[in-house]
Design an enzyme around this catalytic site. Structure first.
Site, PDB file in Angstrom:
ATOM      1  N   ASP A   1       0.673  -1.202   0.124  1.00  0.00           N
ATOM      2  CA  ASP A   1       0.103   0.113   0.017  1.00  0.00           C
ATOM      3  C   ASP A   1       0.786   1.266   0.040  1.00  0.00           C
ATOM      4  O   ASP A   1       1.336   1.967   0.932  1.00  0.00           O
ATOM      5  CB  ASP A   1      -1.008  -0.099   1.288  1.00  0.00           C
ATOM      6  N   HIS A   2       1.324   1.660  -1.181  1.00  0.00           N
ATOM      7  CA  HIS A   2       2.300   2.696  -1.517  1.00  0.00           C
ATOM      8  C   HIS A   2       1.600   3.967  -2.176  1.00  0.00           C
ATOM      9  O   HIS A   2       0.647   3.557  -3.014  1.00  0.00           O
ATOM     10  CB  HIS A   2       3.425   2.247  -1.847  1.00  0.00           C
TER      11      HIS A   2
ATOM     12  N   GLU B   1       5.962   4.718   6.249  1.00  0.00           N
ATOM     13  CA  GLU B   1       7.356   5.165   5.760  1.00  0.00           C
ATOM     14  C   GLU B   1       7.377   6.651   5.092  1.00  0.00           C
ATOM     15  O   GLU B   1       6.199   7.092   4.684  1.00  0.00           O
ATOM     16  CB  GLU B   1       7.727   4.137   4.587  1.00  0.00           C
TER      17      GLU B   1
ATOM     18  N   ASN C   1       5.908   7.422   1.651  1.00  0.00           N
ATOM     19  CA  ASN C   1       4.434   7.648   1.243  1.00  0.00           C
ATOM     20  C   ASN C   1       3.653   8.377   1.989  1.00  0.00           C
ATOM     21  O   ASN C   1       2.697   9.303   1.548  1.00  0.00           O
ATOM     22  CB  ASN C   1       3.909   6.189   1.432  1.00  0.00           C
TER      23      ASN C   1
ATOM     24  N   GLY D   1      11.396  -4.311  14.796  1.00  0.00           N
ATOM     25  CA  GLY D   1      12.260  -4.293  16.027  1.00  0.00           C
ATOM     26  C   GLY D   1      11.027  -4.526  17.140  1.00  0.00           C
ATOM     27  O   GLY D   1       9.965  -4.610  17.229  1.00  0.00           O
TER      28      GLY D   1
END
Length: 328
Positions: free
Chosen positions: A37-38, A107, A110, A174
Site C-alpha cells: 500500500d504505497h 514510511e 508515502n 524491531g
C-alpha cells in the site's frame, strides 16, 4: 500449518495486471495474497503505485479461495483511522471474510505527500496504537466518538460492518514496539526472520492473558528467471533498496533518495541477499530461516512487474510443491 503467499507488488505493476496476477496466483495454489500500500515506488525503475484498496476490492471480487492481506497500510497520515476501518470492512464483505488488515507505522516515502512532516519513531508508534484502538472499535460495530492525543472522531459508525471479525496484523521491524502493540493486534507481521521478535511477541501476549499468538507473517523477495544473470540484473535494478533495513528505509522521502542511498550496492551484493535465477532449491533454503524463526505465513515477492506471468506459469507449482514438502 505453514501457508505460502504471493505478493501483489503495487510498486511494480499496474492495477489491471495486479488483478490478473492475483487470479493466476490463486489458481497456481498460493494460500494467500498480500498487497502493498504505497503512494510512491521505492525506485523509479519499478514504475507504478496504484491505489491498494481499489486493487484489493477488485481482487476480492475476482478470487474465490485465497486469503487477502493489506501489507501494510499506515492508518495515521495518508488515511485517517476511521477511513481505514471503513475500507477494511468493505473488503471483508467483498471477500466474504477472507481479509486481514495489516497495519504499520508507515514510511516517509508515502506519508510525506500530505505535507505534515514525518514524526519520530516513538510518535509514529503511539499514533499507530491510537489508530488501532479506533479501528477496532469501529470494526466491532460500535458508534465511536474519540478525542485522543492524535486523532478525533465524531459520531462515526460503520453502516456496512463486516459479517465476520476482521483480524488485525501489526508490522514490526524491531522489538521496541511490542509492549505498545502486541495486545492490540491479532497477528504479527515482520520483515526479517527474527526468532527473538517472535518469542517476545508470544511472551507479551501470554503475559496479558491472551490466548494464542495469532499468525506470524513474513515476506521474502525472490527473482526467478531461467537466466540467472538476467535475474540478478533485474533484482539490482528494482530491489537493491531492500538491504537497507527498515530503520533506514522508513526515513527516506523519495525514489531519488533511495537511488542515491543505494548507488554503491553492487549486483553481486543483491545476488548474495536475494535468491536469483532458476534454482528453486535456493528459494526453499531462503524461506527456511522464516520457518525456523516461527513464521506461519510466508509471502514471496517475484521481482519484476513484467515477469509475473512466467513465474506463475512455470515456477509456482513446482516451487510450492518443494516448499510444502519442506514443512511436511
Amino acid at each position: 500449518m505453514t501457508r505460502f503467499g504471493y505478493t501483489l507488488m503495487t510498486e511494480q505493476s499496474g492495477p489491471a495486471d495486479l488483478v490478473r496476477h492475483a487470479v493466476d496466483a490463486e489458481q497456481a495454489g498460493f494460500d494467500f495474497l498480500v498487497s502493498s500500500d504505497h503512494f510512491t515506488p521505492w525506485l523509479a525503475s519499478q514504475g507504478h503505485a496504484p491505489n491498494a484498496w481499489a486493487v484489493l476490492g477488485a481482487v476480492a471480487h475476482a478470487t474465490e479461495r485465497a486469503h487477502l492481506y493489506s501489507y501494510v497500510t499506515c492508518p495515521t497520515m495518508r488515511y485517517h483511522p476511521a477511513v481505514v476501518a471503513q475500507q477494511a470492512a468493505t473488503v471483508s464483505l467483498l471477500s466474504e471474510g477472507r481479509f486481514t488488515l495489516g497495519l504499520g507505522s508507515g514510511e516517509n516515502l508515502n506519508e510525506h505527500v500530505i505535507g505534515e512532516g514525518w514524526p519520530s519513531v516513538a510518535s509514529r508508534q503511539d499514533m499507530l496504537r491510537e489508530a488501532i484502538e479506533i479501528i477496532s472499535a469501529l470494526l466491532d460495530g460500535e458508534p465511536v466518538t474519540w478525542h485522543g492525543d492524535y486523532f478525533s472522531v465524531e459520531m462515526a459508525k460503520l453502516w456496512d460492518p463486516p459479517e465476520q471479525p476482521v483480524g488485525i496484523g501489526v508490522a514490526m521491524a524491531g522489538r521496541h514496539g511490542i509492549a505498545k502493540l502486541a495486545t492490540l493486534a491479532d497477528h504479527l507481521i515482520a520483515v526479517a526472520p527474527d526468532a527473538g521478535l517472535v518469542h517476545d511477541w508470544h511472551s507479551a501476549r501470554q503475559a496479558a492473558g491472551l490466548a494464542g499468538g495469532g499468525r506470524i507473517v513474513g515476506q521474502i523477495p525472490v527473482c526467478w528467471d531461467r537466466d540467472r544473470d538476467a535475474a540478478i540484473a533485474r533484482a539490482h535494478d528494482q530491489f537493491r533498496w531492500f538491504g537497507g533495513g527498515w530503520q533506514v528505509n522508513a526515513e527516506l522521502p523519495t525514489p531519488a533518495a533511495f537511488a542515491a542511498a543505494t548507488r554503491y550496492v553492487r549486483p553481486e551484493d543483491v545476488a548474495e541477499a536475494i535468491a536469483c535465477g532458476p534454482d528453486l532449491d535456493r528459494i526453499v533454503e531462503a524461506v527456511r530461516a522464516y520457518r525456523e524463526a516461527g513464521f506461519t505465513d510466508i509471502a514471496l515477492i517475484q521481482i519484476g512487474g513484467n515477469h509475473q506471468e512466467e513465474f506463475l506459469a512455470e515456477a509456482a507449482d513446482p516451487l510450492l510443491t518443494k516448499l510444502r514438502a519442506a514443512v511436511a
